[in-house]
Structures are given as structure tokens and as C-alpha cells.
Design a protein around this motif. Structure first.
Motif, short mmCIF file in Angstrom:
data_model
loop_
_atom_site.label_atom_id
_atom_site.label_comp_id
_atom_site.label_asym_id
_atom_site.label_seq_id
_atom_site.Cartn_x
_atom_site.Cartn_y
_atom_site.Cartn_z
N GLU A 6 32.49 42.01 36.55
CA GLU A 6 33.79 41.40 36.21
C GLU A 6 34.31 41.98 34.90
N ALA A 7 33.42 42.16 33.92
CA ALA A 7 33.84 42.70 32.62
C ALA A 7 34.42 44.11 32.77
N VAL A 8 33.75 44.96 33.55
CA VAL A 8 34.24 46.33 33.72
C VAL A 8 35.52 46.35 34.54
N ILE A 9 35.60 45.57 35.61
CA ILE A 9 36.84 45.51 36.39
C ILE A 9 38.00 45.06 35.52
N ASN A 10 37.79 44.04 34.69
CA ASN A 10 38.85 43.56 33.81
C ASN A 10 39.20 44.59 32.74
N LEU A 11 38.21 45.33 32.27
CA LEU A 11 38.47 46.41 31.32
C LEU A 11 39.38 47.45 31.96
N VAL A 12 39.07 47.84 33.18
CA VAL A 12 39.88 48.84 33.89
C VAL A 12 41.29 48.31 34.13
N ARG A 13 41.39 47.04 34.49
CA ARG A 13 42.72 46.45 34.76
C ARG A 13 43.61 46.41 33.52
N THR A 14 43.01 46.42 32.34
CA THR A 14 43.82 46.38 31.12
C THR A 14 44.24 47.77 30.65
N ASP A 15 43.73 48.82 31.30
CA ASP A 15 44.11 50.17 30.93
C ASP A 15 45.49 50.47 31.53
N ALA A 16 46.47 50.75 30.67
CA ALA A 16 47.85 50.94 31.13
C ALA A 16 47.98 52.09 32.11
N ASP A 17 47.33 53.21 31.83
CA ASP A 17 47.45 54.38 32.70
C ASP A 17 46.88 54.11 34.09
N LEU A 18 45.68 53.54 34.15
CA LEU A 18 45.07 53.24 35.44
C LEU A 18 45.84 52.17 36.19
N ASN A 19 46.31 51.16 35.47
CA ASN A 19 47.06 50.07 36.10
C ASN A 19 48.36 50.59 36.70
N THR A 20 49.06 51.46 35.98
CA THR A 20 50.30 52.05 36.48
C THR A 20 50.02 52.93 37.69
N SER A 72 45.79 61.70 49.04
CA SER A 72 45.20 63.00 49.33
C SER A 72 44.06 63.19 48.34
N GLN A 73 43.32 64.27 48.49
CA GLN A 73 42.25 64.53 47.53
C GLN A 73 42.82 64.73 46.13
N ALA A 74 43.95 65.41 46.03
CA ALA A 74 44.58 65.63 44.72
C ALA A 74 45.00 64.31 44.08
N GLU A 75 45.53 63.40 44.88
CA GLU A 75 45.95 62.09 44.35
C GLU A 75 44.74 61.24 43.96
N ALA A 76 43.65 61.33 44.73
CA ALA A 76 42.42 60.62 44.38
C ALA A 76 41.86 61.16 43.07
N MET A 77 41.98 62.47 42.86
CA MET A 77 41.52 63.07 41.60
C MET A 77 42.33 62.56 40.41
N LYS A 78 43.59 62.20 40.60
CA LYS A 78 44.39 61.62 39.52
C LYS A 78 43.78 60.29 39.06
N VAL A 79 43.37 59.49 40.03
CA VAL A 79 42.74 58.20 39.69
C VAL A 79 41.42 58.46 38.98
N TYR A 80 40.65 59.41 39.48
CA TYR A 80 39.38 59.77 38.84
C TYR A 80 39.60 60.22 37.40
N ARG A 81 40.59 61.09 37.16
CA ARG A 81 40.83 61.59 35.80
C ARG A 81 41.27 60.46 34.86
N ALA A 82 42.04 59.51 35.38
CA ALA A 82 42.43 58.36 34.55
C ALA A 82 41.22 57.50 34.22
N LEU A 83 40.32 57.31 35.18
CA LEU A 83 39.08 56.57 34.92
C LEU A 83 38.23 57.30 33.91
N LEU A 84 38.11 58.61 34.06
CA LEU A 84 37.34 59.41 33.12
C LEU A 84 37.91 59.31 31.70
N ALA A 85 39.23 59.33 31.58
CA ALA A 85 39.87 59.19 30.27
C ALA A 85 39.52 57.84 29.65
#
Length: 140
Positions: A6-20, A72-85
């Protein structure tokens, strides 16, 4: 006691880039076909076992599986890069949970990304494993 997932999910949800990018579609289980756009960008996080118990401090050491979905794979990689950031910025983050404020010590990738397709939905995804440390007691 704080739930590390729950803590990590909520952390991710508060990231503006990933949320957008995901439109707020971040959860422990995907909801494609049940309210989430198919195909669409989303992030699924789940506990994946592993992680040794910490015998000397009150913290969860957990391994997480992250599935970064996209049209697509390219769009999935965008989510991955935002998570990595986000992992590059996570160092002792305070996160609101149902049990109080959690202290996430770190969230780090422990694998390279794998490009796959979800067998249930047919949606492209990037699979990556993460490791986190989260304090067991709530903090002020």
C-alpha cells in the motif's frame, strides 16, 4: 503496522508524471475490462516474495513485481521510464496510508526490463522487479 505494498502504490500515485501518464491507473491488480481503458497505460504492483527479514530494525524488505502497461511496447516503455525516474528520487519518502504515514526508505529496480504481452488481456507490458524498504511502524 504499515502495509509495504500500500505504501509503494500510494507513493507511485503521488508522482505527478506517473499519475498523468497512467491517468491514475495504478493498483495491485490490473482492472482492464473493469473500468480501465483497453489497451491503455497503467501500472500494476504486487508483492513477489523474496527479500530477507530484517532482524535488527522494524522495516519490511520486500521484492515487488511491476507491470508497466501500454498501447504498444513503446508506450509501455514510457510507463517504465517514468517508474524508473521515480526510483531515482525515492530516498526516505513519507507516504500517507490507511494505517498512518509510512516511511519508504528506498524503491530500487533489481532487474532489467522485459517486454512481454499480458496473456489475459493481450496488452503489451514491461515487466521489472523492484526492491523496497518500508518502516513497519507509522511515523508522525
Amino acid at each position: 503496522m504499515i502495509d509495504p505494498l500500500e505504501a509503494v502504490i500510494n507513493l507511485v500515485r503521488t508522482d505527478a508524471d506517473l499519475n498523468t501518464l497512467t491517468g491514475g491507473r495504478v493498483a495491485g491488480q490490473h482492472k482492464f475490462g473493469d473500468g480501465w481503458v483497453v489497451p491503455g497505460k497503467a501500472l500494476q504492483l504486487r508483492l513477489d516474495g523474496g527479500g530477507a527479514p530484517d532482524l535488527y530494525t522494524e522495516r519490511h524488505l520486500a521484492r515487488l513485481e511491476a507491470r508497466c502497461y501500454g498501447e504498444s511496447q513503446a508506450e509501455a516503455m514510457k510507463v517504465y521510464r517514468a517508474l524508473l525516474a521515480l526510483t531515482r528520487l525515492t530516498d526516505r519518502a513519507r507516504v500517507d496510508t490507511d494505517e498512518g504515514f509510512a516511511l519508504v526508505y528506498w524503491l530500487l529496480p533489481t532487474s532489467a526490463p522485459s517486454l512481454l504481452q499480458d496473456p489475459e488481456s493481450g496488452i503489451d507490458l514491461v515487466l521489472v522487479f523492484l526492491e523496497t524498504a518500508v518502516a513497519e511502524p507509522a511515523i508522525p
